[in-house]
Write a protein that holds these residues in place. Structure first.
Motif: not given
Length: 313
Positions: A49-67
């Motif tokens: 129940d949390v986003a693990l990746f930021d999908r706004t760019g071409r490369r997937l970047v970990l969110t704070r929760a993802g890190k």
């Protein structure tokens, strides 16, 4: 408690995607289709129940929760793999410690510690790897290495890692003994008149060396060589007028024997902590703990010897 819906495939897919920054690359590494990898990540995010990746760019970047999840999930899988390897080892087979070592610790600190360790743990193999700081720390995070011995990296690259400082070490300019600058009244301003060997941009000590040169009026140094290797650096310096900026630990023995000469820097603080980097929350084996103790003792011996050599006779 771990959610019963989470499967091993969820963790593997998440960690590969985080490492590579791309679903397609992660899918290729795991030998699955990209839609399957995308579905697996989506399932994991729904379970947590949390986003693990930021999908706004071409490369997937970990969110704070993802890190945060990467740090602990990665460490858990590494420890599970190590536990499995220990169970599979046949009786009498040597245990192993994979150590990454940077140049500042490769010529004296780690050899001394390893020679003290070996008689105490003759059935443990120390496997040593060298390379730039960023590569060794990446291998440490991935579990390929158990520890990295050398200078502490910049803060941003230490996420998920711990650092135990052993001592602080200076960066020094060294030359051949009969170099024209090797005299008490040498001036740093004269460095511009001689070829220089500087640490490459990826080295931890590179920013502080270039900042020092900038402060003495050499704003854009144009070195003839970029290097931190003792064998290459020693040979070039001994056969030329090259001035080499390098961690003192790399050349301490050569300075003590007179093979190289250190140019003293007045009132210049150029250096930093040397120690051991390890994964946070990782399982530390008895062998690793003993090697750490040997490193602490070796560091103390090196510091004591260096202090004795500086005392006036």
């Amino acid at each position: 408690m771990i959610d019963a819906q989470i499967r091993f495939r969820h963790l593997r897919c998440f960690l590969e995607t985080a490492r590579l920054g791309s679903l397609s690359n992660a899918a290729e590494a795991l030998h699955v289709s990209q839609p399957a990898a995308s579905k697996t990540i989506k399932e994991l995010e729904e379970i947590l129940d949390v986003a693990l990746f930021d999908r706004t760019g071409r490369r997937l970047v970990l969110t704070r929760a993802g890190k945060l999840y990467q740090q602990y999930a990665g460490a858990a899988l590494i420890d599970l793999g190590r536990a499995q390897d220990l169970l599979r080892e046949m009786p009498g087979q040597k245990s192993k410690i994979a150590v990454g070592v940077l140049p500042t610790a490769a010529t004296e600190l780690l050899p001394l510690a390893s020679l003290a360790f070996q008689p105490l743990q003759p059935d443990c193999l120390i496997r040593v790897s060298t390379g730039p700081n960023w590569l060794l720390l990446s291998q440490l995070r991935e579990g390929t290495l158990d520890m990295v011995v050398g200078r502490m990296a910049q803060g941003g690259t230490m996420d998920g890692l711990s650092f135990r400082q052993l001592y602080s070490e200076r960066v020094v300019p060294v030359v051949r003994p009969d170099h024209p600058l090797n005299r008490p009244d040498w001036s740093p301003a004269n460095l511009a008149n001689y070829p220089m060997m500087l640490p490459p941009s990826g080295a931890v000590i590179s920013p502080m060396v270039r900042a020092y040169l900038h402060n003495i009026g050499i704003s854009n140094p144009d070195p003839e060589f970029e290097n931190v290797s003792l064998a290459f650096g020693r040979s070039v310096v001994q056969q030329s007028d090259t001035v080499w900026f390098i961690s003192q630990g790399v050349v301490r023995t050569d300075i003590a024997t007179g093979a190289l000469a250190e140019l003293p820097l007045q009132d210049v603080m150029m250096g930093g902590p040397v120690g051991v980097s390890m994964r946070e929350s990782a399982l530390i084996t008895p062998e690793q703990r003993l090697l750490l103790e040997c490193l602490v003792t070796a560091a103390s011996d090196i510091h004591r010897k260096a202090t004795t050599q500086k005392r006036p006779t």
